[in-house]
Scaffold this motif. Structure first.
Motif, PDB file in Angstrom:
ATOM      1  N   LYS A 113       7.047 -14.120   5.520  1.00 21.39           N
ATOM      2  CA  LYS A 113       5.928 -15.103   5.756  1.00 21.39           C
ATOM      3  C   LYS A 113       6.156 -15.780   7.249  1.00 21.39           C
ATOM      4  CE  LYS A 113       4.521 -16.306   1.084  1.00 21.39           C
ATOM      5  NZ  LYS A 113       4.373 -17.474   0.153  1.00 21.39           N
ATOM      6  N   GLU A 114       7.427 -16.262   7.547  1.00 24.48           N
ATOM      7  CA  GLU A 114       7.690 -16.885   8.725  1.00 24.48           C
ATOM      8  C   GLU A 114       7.430 -15.745   9.822  1.00 24.48           C
ATOM      9  OE1 GLU A 114      11.769 -18.587   8.678  1.00 24.48           O
ATOM     10  OE2 GLU A 114      11.286 -19.688   6.752  1.00 24.48           O
ATOM     11  N   ILE A 115       7.796 -14.724   9.726  1.00 27.04           N
ATOM     12  CA  ILE A 115       7.640 -13.771  10.694  1.00 27.04           C
ATOM     13  C   ILE A 115       6.200 -13.564  10.875  1.00 27.04           C
ATOM     14  CG2 ILE A 115       7.830 -11.185  11.191  1.00 27.04           C
ATOM     15  CD1 ILE A 115      10.443 -11.219   9.807  1.00 27.04           C
ATOM     16  N   ARG A 116       5.319 -13.322   9.902  1.00 27.14           N
ATOM     17  CA  ARG A 116       3.949 -13.241   9.917  1.00 27.14           C
ATOM     18  C   ARG A 116       3.409 -14.405  10.898  1.00 27.14           C
ATOM     19  NH1 ARG A 116       1.019 -14.505   4.754  1.00 27.14           N
ATOM     20  NH2 ARG A 116       1.539 -16.661   5.782  1.00 27.14           N
ATOM     21  N   ASP A 117       3.814 -15.583  10.168  1.00 30.18           N
ATOM     22  CA  ASP A 117       3.111 -17.049  11.065  1.00 30.18           C
ATOM     23  C   ASP A 117       3.667 -16.821  12.505  1.00 30.18           C
ATOM     24  OD1 ASP A 117       2.378 -17.628   8.641  1.00 30.18           O
ATOM     25  OD2 ASP A 117       4.029 -19.160   8.166  1.00 30.18           O
ATOM     26  N   ALA A 118       4.861 -16.632  12.605  1.00 30.66           N
ATOM     27  CA  ALA A 118       5.076 -16.431  14.251  1.00 30.66           C
ATOM     28  C   ALA A 118       4.539 -15.429  14.909  1.00 30.66           C
ATOM     29  CB  ALA A 118       6.760 -16.031  14.166  1.00 30.66           C
ATOM     30  N   LEU A 119       4.158 -14.341  14.403  1.00 33.43           N
ATOM     31  CA  LEU A 119       3.223 -13.252  14.772  1.00 33.43           C
ATOM     32  C   LEU A 119       1.810 -13.765  15.191  1.00 33.43           C
ATOM     33  CD1 LEU A 119       4.521  -9.792  13.158  1.00 33.43           C
ATOM     34  CD2 LEU A 119       4.929 -10.568  15.692  1.00 33.43           C
ATOM     35  N   ILE A 120       1.508 -14.326  14.340  1.00 37.87           N
ATOM     36  CA  ILE A 120      -0.085 -14.952  14.438  1.00 37.87           C
ATOM     37  C   ILE A 120      -0.028 -15.732  15.421  1.00 37.87           C
ATOM     38  CG2 ILE A 120      -1.955 -16.396  13.193  1.00 37.87           C
ATOM     39  CD1 ILE A 120      -1.030 -14.838  10.814  1.00 37.87           C
ATOM     40  N   ALA A 121       1.038 -16.983  15.536  1.00 43.98           N
ATOM     41  CA  ALA A 121       1.191 -17.932  16.434  1.00 43.98           C
ATOM     42  C   ALA A 121       1.338 -17.176  18.063  1.00 43.98           C
ATOM     43  CB  ALA A 121       2.353 -18.906  16.435  1.00 43.98           C
ATOM     44  N   GLN A 122       2.072 -16.073  18.160  1.00 44.16           N
ATOM     45  CA  GLN A 122       2.156 -15.280  19.311  1.00 44.16           C
ATOM     46  C   GLN A 122       0.893 -14.911  19.748  1.00 44.16           C
ATOM     47  OE1 GLN A 122       5.140 -12.571  19.129  1.00 44.16           O
ATOM     48  NE2 GLN A 122       6.595 -13.421  20.417  1.00 44.16           N
ATOM     49  N   ARG A 123       0.000 -14.353  18.815  1.00 46.98           N
ATOM     50  CA  ARG A 123      -1.038 -13.577  19.288  1.00 46.98           C
ATOM     51  C   ARG A 123      -1.942 -14.394  19.697  1.00 46.98           C
ATOM     52  NH1 ARG A 123      -3.023 -10.170  14.288  1.00 46.98           N
ATOM     53  NH2 ARG A 123      -0.853  -9.156  14.458  1.00 46.98           N
ATOM     54  N   GLY A 124      -2.055 -15.823  18.949  1.00 50.72           N
ATOM     55  CA  GLY A 124      -2.905 -16.874  19.204  1.00 50.72           C
ATOM     56  C   GLY A 124      -2.673 -17.154  20.496  1.00 50.72           C
ATOM     57  N   SER A 125      -1.438 -17.613  21.085  1.00 50.92           N
ATOM     58  CA  SER A 125      -1.276 -18.027  22.227  1.00 50.92           C
ATOM     59  C   SER A 125      -1.437 -17.095  23.223  1.00 50.92           C
ATOM     60  CB  SER A 125       0.290 -18.680  22.408  1.00 50.92           C
ATOM     61  OG  SER A 125       1.145 -17.683  22.135  1.00 50.92           O
ATOM     62  N   GLY A 126      -1.136 -15.889  22.942  1.00 47.36           N
ATOM     63  CA  GLY A 126      -1.492 -14.899  24.174  1.00 47.36           C
ATOM     64  C   GLY A 126      -2.998 -14.616  24.359  1.00 47.36           C
ATOM     65  N   HIS A 127      -3.841 -15.106  23.281  1.00 45.52           N
ATOM     66  CA  HIS A 127      -5.202 -14.778  23.443  1.00 45.52           C
ATOM     67  C   HIS A 127      -5.716 -16.218  24.180  1.00 45.52           C
ATOM     68  CE1 HIS A 127      -5.680 -11.073  21.192  1.00 45.52           C
ATOM     69  NE2 HIS A 127      -5.375 -11.728  20.159  1.00 45.52           N
TER      70      HIS A 127
END
Length: 155
Positions: free
Chosen positions: A138-152
């Motif tokens: 779950k933490e990995i998923r959240d980190a990936l979502i946060a990365q994707r969100g900040s990248g966009h």
């Protein structure tokens, strides 16, 4: 198109080959041998200890409830209550039950409880590992979502 019924002999063989029948037969044989040991203890140790008070043979203890009680065995007259025989059989039973409980039932119960505790501990460890792995994912998923969100947002 009639189905062949198993013969009586085949059914009997199947009955004998079931595990619980063999276990029961072994228990009966061991029980018979154990009975001889207990009877020897009662006759060789308990009866002489009781004999320090009276007679060595508990079977001789009796009470006369009717008539003149004379003679022994088949030549006895009167009505007797043979409470010595009952006392001897009761002692034999109590000794047998005590030995069976303390040497067989109690250790087996403790062993089975230990095995159950180990099984539960093992299951608990697996659950903790599964929960921990799930939390990490779950933490990995959240980190990936946060990365994707900040990248966009930066483009």
């Amino acid at each position: 198109m009639s189905e062949k019924k198993p013969s009586v002999w085949e059914g009997f063989k199947a009955f004998l080959m079931r595990g619980n029948v063999v276990d029961l037969a072994v228990a009966v044989v061991i029980g018979a041998a154990f009975t001889n040991i207990v009877n020897s203890v009662v006759k060789g140790i308990i009866n002489p200890l009781v004999g320090t008070i009276g007679t060595k043979n508990l079977d001789t203890y009796n009470s006369c409830i009717k008539g003149p009680c004379t003679g022994v065995g088949d030549n006895a007259t009167g009505v007797r209550i043979l409470w010595g025989s009952v006392l001897g059989a009761t002692l034999t039973f109590v000794i047998t039950a005590t030995v069976v409980y303390f040497l067989m039932v109690l250790p087996m119960s403790k062993y089975l409880a230990r095995m159950e505790a180990r099984r539960k501990a093992k299951e608990g460890t697996q659950e903790v590992m599964e929960v921990t792995e799930l939390e990490v994912l779950k933490e990995i998923r959240d980190a990936l979502i946060a990365q994707r969100g900040s990248g966009h947002d930066g483009r």
